[in-house]
Write a protein that holds these residues in place. Structure first.
Motif, PDB file in Angstrom:
ATOM      1  N   LEU A 183      12.772  -5.392   6.169  1.00  0.00           N
ATOM      2  CA  LEU A 183      12.810  -5.658   4.734  1.00  0.00           C
ATOM      3  C   LEU A 183      11.614  -5.005   4.068  1.00  0.00           C
ATOM      4  CD1 LEU A 183      13.702  -7.431   2.190  1.00  0.00           C
ATOM      5  CD2 LEU A 183      12.087  -9.110   3.050  1.00  0.00           C
ATOM      6  N   SER A 184      11.886  -4.279   3.014  1.00  0.00           N
ATOM      7  CA  SER A 184      10.789  -3.696   2.253  1.00  0.00           C
ATOM      8  C   SER A 184      11.174  -3.659   0.790  1.00  0.00           C
ATOM      9  CB  SER A 184      10.496  -2.276   2.735  1.00  0.00           C
ATOM     10  OG  SER A 184       9.684  -1.632   1.770  1.00  0.00           O
ATOM     11  N   LEU A 185      10.237  -4.112  -0.025  1.00  0.00           N
ATOM     12  CA  LEU A 185      10.492  -4.096  -1.462  1.00  0.00           C
ATOM     13  C   LEU A 185      10.564  -2.660  -1.972  1.00  0.00           C
ATOM     14  CD1 LEU A 185       8.282  -6.944  -2.940  1.00  0.00           C
ATOM     15  CD2 LEU A 185      10.502  -7.049  -1.851  1.00  0.00           C
ATOM     16  N   LEU A 186       9.997  -1.750  -1.199  1.00  0.00           N
ATOM     17  CA  LEU A 186       9.939  -0.352  -1.632  1.00  0.00           C
ATOM     18  C   LEU A 186      11.175   0.439  -1.207  1.00  0.00           C
ATOM     19  CD1 LEU A 186       6.209   0.321  -0.668  1.00  0.00           C
ATOM     20  CD2 LEU A 186       7.125  -0.557  -2.814  1.00  0.00           C
ATOM     21  N   GLU A 187      11.990  -0.179  -0.363  1.00  0.00           N
ATOM     22  CA  GLU A 187      13.193   0.522   0.101  1.00  0.00           C
ATOM     23  C   GLU A 187      14.450  -0.138  -0.458  1.00  0.00           C
ATOM     24  OE1 GLU A 187      12.573   0.432   4.315  1.00  0.00           O
ATOM     25  OE2 GLU A 187      10.940   1.887   4.190  1.00  0.00           O
ATOM     26  N   THR A 199      -2.709 -17.318  -1.670  1.00  0.00           N
ATOM     27  CA  THR A 199      -2.671 -17.101  -3.111  1.00  0.00           C
ATOM     28  C   THR A 199      -1.762 -18.109  -3.764  1.00  0.00           C
ATOM     29  OG1 THR A 199      -1.263 -15.299  -2.417  1.00  0.00           O
ATOM     30  CG2 THR A 199      -3.200 -14.757  -3.741  1.00  0.00           C
ATOM     31  N   THR A 200      -0.674 -18.417  -3.057  1.00  0.00           N
ATOM     32  CA  THR A 200       0.297 -19.330  -3.641  1.00  0.00           C
ATOM     33  C   THR A 200      -0.048 -20.745  -3.208  1.00  0.00           C
ATOM     34  OG1 THR A 200       1.850 -17.556  -3.201  1.00  0.00           O
ATOM     35  CG2 THR A 200       2.746 -19.600  -4.079  1.00  0.00           C
ATOM     36  N   LEU A 201      -0.378 -21.582  -4.170  1.00  0.00           N
ATOM     37  CA  LEU A 201      -0.802 -22.936  -3.830  1.00  0.00           C
ATOM     38  C   LEU A 201       0.302 -23.958  -4.012  1.00  0.00           C
ATOM     39  CD1 LEU A 201      -4.357 -22.847  -5.418  1.00  0.00           C
ATOM     40  CD2 LEU A 201      -3.674 -22.342  -3.084  1.00  0.00           C
ATOM     41  N   PRO A 222       1.108 -16.898   5.537  1.00  0.00           N
ATOM     42  CA  PRO A 222       0.557 -16.312   4.307  1.00  0.00           C
ATOM     43  C   PRO A 222       0.527 -14.788   4.408  1.00  0.00           C
ATOM     44  CG  PRO A 222      -0.803 -18.144   5.035  1.00  0.00           C
ATOM     45  CD  PRO A 222       0.226 -17.922   6.103  1.00  0.00           C
ATOM     46  N   ASN A 223       0.758 -14.138   3.307  1.00  0.00           N
ATOM     47  CA  ASN A 223       0.692 -12.681   3.232  1.00  0.00           C
ATOM     48  C   ASN A 223       1.936 -11.976   3.782  1.00  0.00           C
ATOM     49  OD1 ASN A 223      -0.938 -10.893   1.973  1.00  0.00           O
ATOM     50  ND2 ASN A 223      -2.259 -10.472   3.729  1.00  0.00           N
ATOM     51  N   ALA A 224       2.984 -12.739   4.062  1.00  0.00           N
ATOM     52  CA  ALA A 224       4.202 -12.128   4.616  1.00  0.00           C
ATOM     53  C   ALA A 224       5.061 -11.479   3.537  1.00  0.00           C
ATOM     54  CB  ALA A 224       5.014 -13.182   5.359  1.00  0.00           C
ATOM     55  N   GLY A 225       4.752 -11.784   2.279  1.00  0.00           N
ATOM     56  CA  GLY A 225       5.506 -11.174   1.184  1.00  0.00           C
ATOM     57  C   GLY A 225       6.535 -12.106   0.548  1.00  0.00           C
ATOM     58  N   LYS A 226       6.376 -13.398   0.759  1.00  0.00           N
ATOM     59  CA  LYS A 226       7.345 -14.370   0.226  1.00  0.00           C
ATOM     60  C   LYS A 226       7.372 -14.364  -1.307  1.00  0.00           C
ATOM     61  CE  LYS A 226       5.133 -17.724   2.235  1.00  0.00           C
ATOM     62  NZ  LYS A 226       4.073 -16.932   2.923  1.00  0.00           N
ATOM     63  N   SER A 227       6.184 -14.466  -1.893  1.00  0.00           N
ATOM     64  CA  SER A 227       6.119 -14.517  -3.359  1.00  0.00           C
ATOM     65  C   SER A 227       6.651 -13.229  -3.970  1.00  0.00           C
ATOM     66  CB  SER A 227       4.684 -14.753  -3.825  1.00  0.00           C
ATOM     67  OG  SER A 227       4.185 -15.949  -3.280  1.00  0.00           O
ATOM     68  N   SER A 228       6.298 -12.121  -3.347  1.00  0.00           N
ATOM     69  CA  SER A 228       6.762 -10.826  -3.864  1.00  0.00           C
ATOM     70  C   SER A 228       8.279 -10.759  -3.852  1.00  0.00           C
ATOM     71  CB  SER A 228       6.231  -9.682  -3.003  1.00  0.00           C
ATOM     72  OG  SER A 228       4.836  -9.768  -2.878  1.00  0.00           O
ATOM     73  N   LEU A 229       8.871 -11.230  -2.779  1.00  0.00           N
ATOM     74  CA  LEU A 229      10.327 -11.180  -2.667  1.00  0.00           C
ATOM     75  C   LEU A 229      10.983 -12.076  -3.716  1.00  0.00           C
ATOM     76  CD1 LEU A 229      12.793 -10.117  -1.100  1.00  0.00           C
ATOM     77  CD2 LEU A 229      12.609 -12.116   0.390  1.00  0.00           C
ATOM     78  N   VAL A 236       1.086 -13.118  -6.619  1.00  0.00           N
ATOM     79  CA  VAL A 236       1.078 -12.223  -5.463  1.00  0.00           C
ATOM     80  C   VAL A 236      -0.311 -11.636  -5.265  1.00  0.00           C
ATOM     81  CG1 VAL A 236       1.922 -10.014  -4.582  1.00  0.00           C
ATOM     82  CG2 VAL A 236       3.497 -11.551  -5.743  1.00  0.00           C
ATOM     83  N   ALA A 237      -0.800 -11.632  -4.042  1.00  0.00           N
ATOM     84  CA  ALA A 237      -2.052 -10.933  -3.768  1.00  0.00           C
ATOM     85  C   ALA A 237      -2.192 -10.705  -2.284  1.00  0.00           C
ATOM     86  CB  ALA A 237      -3.244 -11.721  -4.280  1.00  0.00           C
ATOM     87  N   ASN A 238      -3.039  -9.748  -1.968  1.00  0.00           N
ATOM     88  CA  ASN A 238      -3.165  -9.367  -0.575  1.00  0.00           C
ATOM     89  C   ASN A 238      -4.188 -10.206   0.172  1.00  0.00           C
ATOM     90  OD1 ASN A 238      -2.757  -8.026   1.758  1.00  0.00           O
ATOM     91  ND2 ASN A 238      -3.968  -6.218   1.189  1.00  0.00           N
TER      92      ASN A 238
HETATM   93  N1  LIG Z   1       3.949  -2.379   1.495  1.00  0.00           N
HETATM   94  C1  LIG Z   1       4.489  -3.527   1.133  1.00  0.00           C
HETATM   95  N2  LIG Z   1       3.715  -4.518   0.674  1.00  0.00           N
HETATM   96  C2  LIG Z   1       4.290  -5.679   0.299  1.00  0.00           C
HETATM   97  C3  LIG Z   1       5.691  -5.877   0.361  1.00  0.00           C
HETATM   98  N3  LIG Z   1       5.960  -7.135  -0.057  1.00  0.00           N
HETATM   99  C4  LIG Z   1       4.773  -7.693  -0.377  1.00  0.00           C
HETATM  100  N4  LIG Z   1       3.749  -6.827  -0.161  1.00  0.00           N
HETATM  101  C5  LIG Z   1       2.303  -7.055  -0.381  1.00  0.00           C
HETATM  102  O1  LIG Z   1       1.843  -8.022   0.553  1.00  0.00           O
HETATM  103  C6  LIG Z   1       0.824  -8.831  -0.019  1.00  0.00           C
HETATM  104  C7  LIG Z   1       1.167 -10.293   0.112  1.00  0.00           C
HETATM  105  O2  LIG Z   1       2.320 -10.589  -0.627  1.00  0.00           O
HETATM  106  P1  LIG Z   1       2.670 -12.031  -1.156  1.00  0.00           P
HETATM  107  O3  LIG Z   1       4.024 -11.940  -1.792  1.00  0.00           O
HETATM  108  O4  LIG Z   1       1.572 -12.597  -1.973  1.00  0.00           O
HETATM  109  O5  LIG Z   1       2.775 -12.834   0.225  1.00  0.00           O
HETATM  110  P2  LIG Z   1       2.945 -14.408   0.474  1.00  0.00           P
HETATM  111  O6  LIG Z   1       1.589 -14.923   0.801  1.00  0.00           O
HETATM  112  O7  LIG Z   1       3.869 -14.525   1.647  1.00  0.00           O
HETATM  113  O8  LIG Z   1       3.530 -14.998  -0.758  1.00  0.00           O
HETATM  114  C8  LIG Z   1       0.688  -8.364  -1.456  1.00  0.00           C
HETATM  115  O9  LIG Z   1      -0.387  -7.476  -1.530  1.00  0.00           O
HETATM  116  C9  LIG Z   1       1.989  -7.651  -1.730  1.00  0.00           C
HETATM  117  O10 LIG Z   1       1.866  -6.654  -2.713  1.00  0.00           O
HETATM  118  C10 LIG Z   1       6.508  -4.793   0.844  1.00  0.00           C
HETATM  119  O11 LIG Z   1       7.735  -4.857   0.956  1.00  0.00           O
HETATM  120  N5  LIG Z   1       5.844  -3.650   1.205  1.00  0.00           N
END
Ligand SMILES: Nc1nc2c(ncn2[C@@H]2O[C@H](COP(=O)(O)OP(=O)(O)O)[C@@H](O)[C@H]2O)c(=O)[nH]1
Ligand SMILES: [Mg+2]
Length: 325
Positions: free
Chosen positions: A298-302, A188-190, A164-171, A182-184
Motif C-alpha cells: 500500500l502506498s499513498l503515492l501509487e 502524533t495522533t492522540l 505508530p508511524n505506519a501511515g494510519k492517519s494519512s490513509l 499526520v507527522a513523521n
Molecule cells: N512514503 C510514504 N510515506 C507515507 C505514506 N503514508 C504515510 N506516510 C508518512 O509516514 C509518516 C507517518 O504517517 P502517519 O499517518 O502520521 O502515521 P500513523 O502514526 O500511523 O498515523 C508521515 O510522515 C507520513 O507522511 C506512504 O504511503 N508513503
C-alpha cells in the motif's frame, strides 16, 4: 483527551398558552383567541466527530425553545424550535430516572429524548352552541425534562490499526474528509479519528504499542473501541526493520486485551511501500507469508494500490446494514 462519558440535563420547551380574545367589531362578538404553540423537542443526533461529547463537559441544562402564546385575531403562537444535540455515533444514552436506554449507530440518526409540551387551546376552540362567547383557554403543558448518561464506545466498519508511524492517519485522510494529524514520528495522533467513506465509517485507532494492553501509552484506552469495529486494516510499515516483529507486536496486544479480538477479520497492508525497493518489498511479503499472513502493498503515492483499497471498501459498501453492530 477523548471524553467517552458524559451527562446532560435536557428540557424540552413548554407549550404556549391559548388566548382568550374577542372580535372588537360590534356586530361580530365572537371569540378569536388562537392556540399556543408546541414546545420544541430535544433530539440526539449521530455525528462523526468523536469529540462531540466534550460539548457536555459542563453539566449545563440544554433547553429547547418554548412555544409562543396564542393571540387574538386567530393568531396561533409559533412552535418552539427543536434542539438537536450532537453525539458521536456509537454513543448509548440512558435516562437516569427511567432507565430507558438507546444507542445512536448512524450518522444523521435522530432520536427524540424529550418531547415538547402541547400548546393550550385558545377560546375560539371552546365555543359551542350553548356558549358562544367563552372565556376559557388552556395553559400549555410542560415539556419533558430528563437527565441522560452518555457513553461512547466507538463503532466503525473499518478500524485502521498498526504501530505508530505506519501511515494510519494519512490513509484515513486520503480516503475521507477527516483531518487526522499526520507527522513523521510516533504518537502524533492522540485520539481516534473517524472519517466517512461514502457512509462507511473508518476509524484511525492510534496508540497501539508494545504493552498497550497492560496500560502502556494511550492504546489501552482505545483497545476497547476496537471491540466493536467490524474489520481491521492492519498497517505494517514497509520501511520498518522487521515487519514480522511489528505485525506480531500489534497482534499480541489485541489478543492480550481480549481473546475475541484475535478472531476479528483483518486485512494486512505493507504501508509506505514506495519507501523501499521492490526487492525488499518482495522479501517482506514472503516473510509475512511464512507466518501465514497475506500482505498487500500500500502506498499513498501509487494510485493502483489506492485503487485496491478503495475496491475493498466499495465491496463493503455494497453489503446491506453497513452500520449495524
Ligand atoms: N512514503 C510514504 N510515506 C507515507 C505514506 N503514508 C504515510 N506516510 C508518512 O509516514 C509518516 C507517518 O504517517 P502517519 O499517518 O502520521 O502515521 P500513523 O502514526 O500511523 O498515523 C508521515 O510522515 C507520513 O507522511 C506512504 O504511503 N508513503
Ligand atoms: Mg496517526
Amino acid at each position: 483527551m477523548l471524553l467517552d462519558e458524559a451527562q446532560v440535563q435536557v428540557e424540552a420547551g413548554n407549550g404556549g398558552r391559548g388566548a382568550a380574545a374577542f372580535q372588537k367589531v360590534k356586530m361580530m362578538l365572537g371569540p378569536n383567541g388562537g392556540d399556543g404553540g408546541r414546545g420544541g423537542n430535544v433530539f440526539f443526533e449521530g455525528v462523526l466527530d468523536i469529540n462531540a461529547l466534550s460539548n457536555y463537559r459542563t453539566n449545563r441544562i440544554r433547553k429547547a425553545e418554548d412555544g409562543r402564546d396564542g393571540r387574538g385575531q386567530f393568531v396561533d403562537g409559533r412552535d418552539g424550535e427543536d434542539l438537536i444535540l450532537n453525539i458521536p455515533v456509537g454513543t448509548s444514552f440512558t435516562n437516569a430516572e427511567t432507565g430507558y436506554t438507546r444507542e445512536i449507530t448512524e450518522v444523521g440518526q435522530r432520536i427524540l429524548i424529550a418531547g415538547g409540551g402541547k400548546g393550550g387551546r385558545g377560546n375560539f376552540k371552546f365555543r359551542s352552541s350553548t356558549n358562544t362567547s367563552p372565556n376559557e383557554f388552556e395553559e400549555g403543558t410542560q415539556g419533558d425534562r430528563a437527565i441522560y448518561h452518555l457513553e461512547l464506545r466507538l463503532i466503525a466498519d473499518v478500524g485502521l490499526i498498526g504501530l505508530p508511524n505506519a501511515g494510519k492517519s494519512s490513509l484515513l485522510n486520503e480516503l475521507t474528509a477527516a483531518k487526522s494529524k499526520v507527522a513523521n514520528y510516533a504518537f502524533t495522533t492522540l485520539e481516534p479519528h473517524l472519517g466517512s467513506y461514502y457512509g462507511l465509517i473508518l476509524a484511525d485507532i492510534p496508540g497501539l504499542i508494545e504493552g498497550a494492553s497492560e496500560g502502556k501509552g494511550l492504546g489501552a484506552k482505545f483497545l476497547r473501541h476496537i471491540e466493536r469495529t467490524k474489520t481491521l486494516f492492519h498497517l505494517v510499515a514497509a520501511d520498518s526493520e522487521d515487519v514480522v516483529r511489528d505485525y506480531r507486536i500489534v497482534r499480541k496486544e489485541l489478543k492480550a486485551y481480549k481473546k475475541e479480538l484475535d478472531n476479528k477479520a483483518e486485512r494486512v497492508f505493507l504501508s509506505k511501500a514506495d519507501a523501499v525497493s521492490p526487492e525488499v518489498l518482495k522479501k517482506e511479503i514472503a516473510a509475512l507469508k511464512k507466518i501465514g499472513v497475506q500482505a498487500m502493498p500500500l502506498s499513498l503515492l501509487e494510485p493502483e494500490s489506492m485503487e485496491q483499497v478503495r475496491k475493498l471498501l466499495n465491496e463493503k459498501l455494497q453489503k446491506p446494514s453497513a452500520h449495524t453492530v
